[in-house]
Write a protein that holds these residues in place. Sequence first.
Motif, PDB file in Angstrom:
ATOM      1  N   VAL A  48      -8.296  -9.652 -12.532  1.00  0.00           N
ATOM      2  CA  VAL A  48      -8.195  -9.237 -11.136  1.00  0.00           C
ATOM      3  C   VAL A  48      -8.464  -7.740 -11.087  1.00  0.00           C
ATOM      4  O   VAL A  48      -7.713  -6.954 -11.680  1.00  0.00           O
ATOM      5  N   ARG A  49      -9.518  -7.366 -10.408  1.00  0.00           N
ATOM      6  CA  ARG A  49      -9.877  -5.958 -10.238  1.00  0.00           C
ATOM      7  C   ARG A  49      -9.354  -5.478  -8.886  1.00  0.00           C
ATOM      8  O   ARG A  49      -9.657  -6.061  -7.852  1.00  0.00           O
ATOM      9  N   ASN A  50      -8.556  -4.414  -8.898  1.00  0.00           N
ATOM     10  CA  ASN A  50      -8.109  -3.802  -7.649  1.00  0.00           C
ATOM     11  C   ASN A  50      -9.237  -2.925  -7.105  1.00  0.00           C
ATOM     12  O   ASN A  50      -9.547  -1.880  -7.678  1.00  0.00           O
ATOM     13  N   LEU A  51      -9.840  -3.346  -6.015  1.00  0.00           N
ATOM     14  CA  LEU A  51     -10.981  -2.607  -5.470  1.00  0.00           C
ATOM     15  C   LEU A  51     -10.569  -1.415  -4.628  1.00  0.00           C
ATOM     16  O   LEU A  51     -11.226  -0.374  -4.656  1.00  0.00           O
ATOM     17  N   LYS A  52      -9.500  -1.568  -3.866  1.00  0.00           N
ATOM     18  CA  LYS A  52      -9.181  -0.526  -2.892  1.00  0.00           C
ATOM     19  C   LYS A  52      -7.701  -0.537  -2.555  1.00  0.00           C
ATOM     20  O   LYS A  52      -7.079  -1.597  -2.485  1.00  0.00           O
ATOM     21  N   GLY A  96      -8.425  -8.115   3.173  1.00  0.00           N
ATOM     22  CA  GLY A  96      -7.584  -7.850   4.336  1.00  0.00           C
ATOM     23  C   GLY A  96      -8.389  -7.616   5.601  1.00  0.00           C
ATOM     24  O   GLY A  96      -9.302  -8.376   5.924  1.00  0.00           O
ATOM     25  N   ASP A  97      -8.056  -6.540   6.309  1.00  0.00           N
ATOM     26  CA  ASP A  97      -8.726  -6.229   7.581  1.00  0.00           C
ATOM     27  C   ASP A  97      -9.632  -5.003   7.470  1.00  0.00           C
ATOM     28  O   ASP A  97      -9.854  -4.288   8.452  1.00  0.00           O
ATOM     29  N   ASN A  98     -10.156  -4.745   6.275  1.00  0.00           N
ATOM     30  CA  ASN A  98     -11.017  -3.583   6.107  1.00  0.00           C
ATOM     31  C   ASN A  98     -12.214  -3.637   7.058  1.00  0.00           C
ATOM     32  O   ASN A  98     -12.883  -4.658   7.156  1.00  0.00           O
ATOM     33  N   PRO A  99     -12.523  -2.529   7.744  1.00  0.00           N
ATOM     34  CA  PRO A  99     -13.650  -2.493   8.679  1.00  0.00           C
ATOM     35  C   PRO A  99     -14.920  -1.936   8.041  1.00  0.00           C
ATOM     36  O   PRO A  99     -14.875  -1.266   7.005  1.00  0.00           O
ATOM     37  N   GLY A 100     -16.052  -2.207   8.724  1.00  0.00           N
ATOM     38  CA  GLY A 100     -17.320  -1.691   8.224  1.00  0.00           C
ATOM     39  C   GLY A 100     -18.305  -1.313   9.309  1.00  0.00           C
ATOM     40  O   GLY A 100     -19.329  -0.695   9.027  1.00  0.00           O
ATOM     41  N   ASN A 101     -18.014  -1.691  10.551  1.00  0.00           N
ATOM     42  CA  ASN A 101     -18.888  -1.349  11.670  1.00  0.00           C
ATOM     43  C   ASN A 101     -18.228  -0.284  12.531  1.00  0.00           C
ATOM     44  O   ASN A 101     -17.056  -0.420  12.899  1.00  0.00           O
ATOM     45  N   LEU A 102     -18.945   0.756  12.836  1.00  0.00           N
ATOM     46  CA  LEU A 102     -18.393   1.878  13.576  1.00  0.00           C
ATOM     47  C   LEU A 102     -18.630   1.715  15.067  1.00  0.00           C
ATOM     48  O   LEU A 102     -19.727   1.331  15.502  1.00  0.00           O
ATOM     49  N   ASP A 159      -6.675   4.406  10.382  1.00  0.00           N
ATOM     50  CA  ASP A 159      -5.864   3.375  11.026  1.00  0.00           C
ATOM     51  C   ASP A 159      -5.411   2.349   9.995  1.00  0.00           C
ATOM     52  O   ASP A 159      -5.902   2.312   8.862  1.00  0.00           O
ATOM     53  N   GLU A 160      -4.489   1.497  10.398  1.00  0.00           N
ATOM     54  CA  GLU A 160      -3.880   0.541   9.468  1.00  0.00           C
ATOM     55  C   GLU A 160      -4.899  -0.404   8.844  1.00  0.00           C
ATOM     56  O   GLU A 160      -4.850  -0.686   7.637  1.00  0.00           O
ATOM     57  N   ASN A 161      -5.856  -0.912   9.643  1.00  0.00           N
ATOM     58  CA  ASN A 161      -6.848  -1.832   9.087  1.00  0.00           C
ATOM     59  C   ASN A 161      -7.652  -1.186   7.969  1.00  0.00           C
ATOM     60  O   ASN A 161      -7.914  -1.796   6.924  1.00  0.00           O
ATOM     61  N   SER A 162      -8.060   0.065   8.180  1.00  0.00           N
ATOM     62  CA  SER A 162      -8.919   0.717   7.199  1.00  0.00           C
ATOM     63  C   SER A 162      -8.173   1.111   5.927  1.00  0.00           C
ATOM     64  O   SER A 162      -8.791   1.478   4.933  1.00  0.00           O
ATOM     65  N   MET A 163      -6.845   0.996   5.941  1.00  0.00           N
ATOM     66  CA  MET A 163      -6.064   1.245   4.730  1.00  0.00           C
ATOM     67  C   MET A 163      -5.773  -0.037   3.950  1.00  0.00           C
ATOM     68  O   MET A 163      -5.041  -0.026   2.965  1.00  0.00           O
ATOM     69  N   SER A 164      -6.339  -1.157   4.384  1.00  0.00           N
ATOM     70  CA  SER A 164      -6.084  -2.450   3.741  1.00  0.00           C
ATOM     71  C   SER A 164      -6.414  -2.426   2.252  1.00  0.00           C
ATOM     72  O   SER A 164      -7.358  -1.762   1.812  1.00  0.00           O
ATOM     73  N   LEU A 165      -5.668  -3.201   1.489  1.00  0.00           N
ATOM     74  CA  LEU A 165      -5.953  -3.414   0.082  1.00  0.00           C
ATOM     75  C   LEU A 165      -7.080  -4.431  -0.065  1.00  0.00           C
ATOM     76  O   LEU A 165      -7.298  -5.263   0.811  1.00  0.00           O
ATOM     77  N   ALA A 166      -7.798  -4.372  -1.191  1.00  0.00           N
ATOM     78  CA  ALA A 166      -8.866  -5.330  -1.477  1.00  0.00           C
ATOM     79  C   ALA A 166      -8.892  -5.592  -2.972  1.00  0.00           C
ATOM     80  O   ALA A 166      -8.632  -4.684  -3.778  1.00  0.00           O
ATOM     81  N   ILE A 167      -9.218  -6.840  -3.353  1.00  0.00           N
ATOM     82  CA  ILE A 167      -9.289  -7.204  -4.768  1.00  0.00           C
ATOM     83  C   ILE A 167     -10.528  -8.051  -5.038  1.00  0.00           C
ATOM     84  O   ILE A 167     -11.092  -8.672  -4.128  1.00  0.00           O
ATOM     85  N   LEU A 168     -10.927  -8.076  -6.299  1.00  0.00           N
ATOM     86  CA  LEU A 168     -12.016  -8.920  -6.787  1.00  0.00           C
ATOM     87  C   LEU A 168     -11.451  -9.771  -7.925  1.00  0.00           C
ATOM     88  O   LEU A 168     -10.933  -9.230  -8.903  1.00  0.00           O
ATOM     89  N   ARG A 220       0.794  -1.218   0.000  1.00  0.00           N
ATOM     90  CA  ARG A 220       0.000   0.000   0.000  1.00  0.00           C
ATOM     91  C   ARG A 220       0.834   1.279   0.000  1.00  0.00           C
ATOM     92  O   ARG A 220       0.269   2.375   0.117  1.00  0.00           O
ATOM     93  N   GLY A 221       2.191   1.173  -0.180  1.00  0.00           N
ATOM     94  CA  GLY A 221       2.956   2.396  -0.048  1.00  0.00           C
ATOM     95  C   GLY A 221       4.197   2.576  -0.886  1.00  0.00           C
ATOM     96  O   GLY A 221       4.751   3.675  -0.897  1.00  0.00           O
ATOM     97  N   TYR A 222       4.679   1.539  -1.575  1.00  0.00           N
ATOM     98  CA  TYR A 222       5.952   1.659  -2.278  1.00  0.00           C
ATOM     99  C   TYR A 222       5.895   2.772  -3.341  1.00  0.00           C
ATOM    100  O   TYR A 222       4.903   2.914  -4.032  1.00  0.00           O
TER     101      TYR A 222
END
Length: 432
Positions: free
Chosen positions: A228-232, A283-289, A262-271, A157-159
């Motif tokens: 492979v679609r990069n979602l996030k 990854g560790d993407n969150p959805g509940n506040l 936070d680190e979890n909410s910056m996780s990458l996601a793919i389809l 997520r950063g290179y």
Amino acid sequence: MRLFYCLLSGLLCCTQGLVAQIAQPGAELPAWKEGYLDMHHVNTGRGSTAFYVFPDGTTMLLDAGEMDIHDGRVFTPRNSVIVPNDSKKPYEWIASYIQRFHPKSKPVLDYALITHFHDDHFGAWYPEMPFHKKGGFGLTGITGVASLIPVKMLLDRGYPDYNYPVAKNRWLEQVGKNDTPYRRTMENYWRFIEFGVKNGMGAATLKAGSVNQVRLQYNREAYPQFRVRNLKANGLIWSGQDSLAVDHFPPAHPQLPATWPDENSMSLAILIEYGGFRYYTGGDNPGNLFYGNHHWRDVETPMARVTGKVDVATLDHHGNRDAVNEFQVKTLQPRVWIGQSWSADHPGHEVLVRMVSPHLYNGPRDLFATNMLEANRYVIGPLIDRSYKSQQGHILVRVLPGGSQYYVIILDDQREEAKVKAVFGPYDSLSK
């Protein structure tokens, strides 16, 4: 009537023959063949790892978890144990698994993707870890796997600058100021990247929205229905249109850490899509506040809007309580849920209720977990046994050529041979 029974008998024999071609409990897994899509969810008991073999033989590692051996929780019933045993380190077990199921005799990883920088996804620094003889970095998680199996392209997520959400030094100053092992973990990872790039490894930040960054490497023209679609990536989420991504997070103020995601909410996601088959992992993407969370910490909702229905979904954050929200469940509607679990927090009770609720979507759904702890059964109770088809083992999703059907195959994680434990399916893909 006799004709009916003859036809039924023939159909059953045909189905059993197909299952025999795929896998048989107690036997070794039949090798991957061109045209198949294999997605292995590998269990070491120390974090998340998935190993994919795409239809033309292109390979991809998604995460390589190895938790800090000094973390007190790993010695308690709250956490799973190392499997198959502790004769090897987790990165060595991951590499051994890849070598066993890789389509080539001399394994190479075409891609390795690290969803985010937590030890159960990319490895933790600890004083006793072995060191690379030439690179000067410790071997743990991805750095250890890559020392045993060459990686052609590393995506994270950063290179190269690692300047999100703020400048690299400012970010590390904040997240590492009271956590020397984490600071050392990041510095160790950056030494690995620097050494790898100097010695021919590619590296890049995942581009949200792209369908061209992760591509088939050996016979792309034969499989136009695969992508492979990069979602996030970080705060950028695919818009649902072309390759356009939009920023979900507001700008972070360098001097106000409360404004940083936070680190979890910056996780990458793919389809991953193959014909009518669709697979989500995030990854560790969150959805509940929770109390005090910014509304934009819910990244599952905007991702789910553009993802739509899938056949198979892995649980965000292993099914922890801040993830797998109601909107995601009723939008993705997977036939198969996969939990890459290692803790008594996986899944949260309310998360499990959402996954199995017929009020959120109709139809059957099968649940699988790499580790289900006794602690979960004490707290959640019989709902676990009623809900899960398998609660222990490596979880392989094997998609048949063309993508119209798939199986879920459980492999024995207690022995290095990883023989077949159980076979589920065939499942019809969404757009068969």
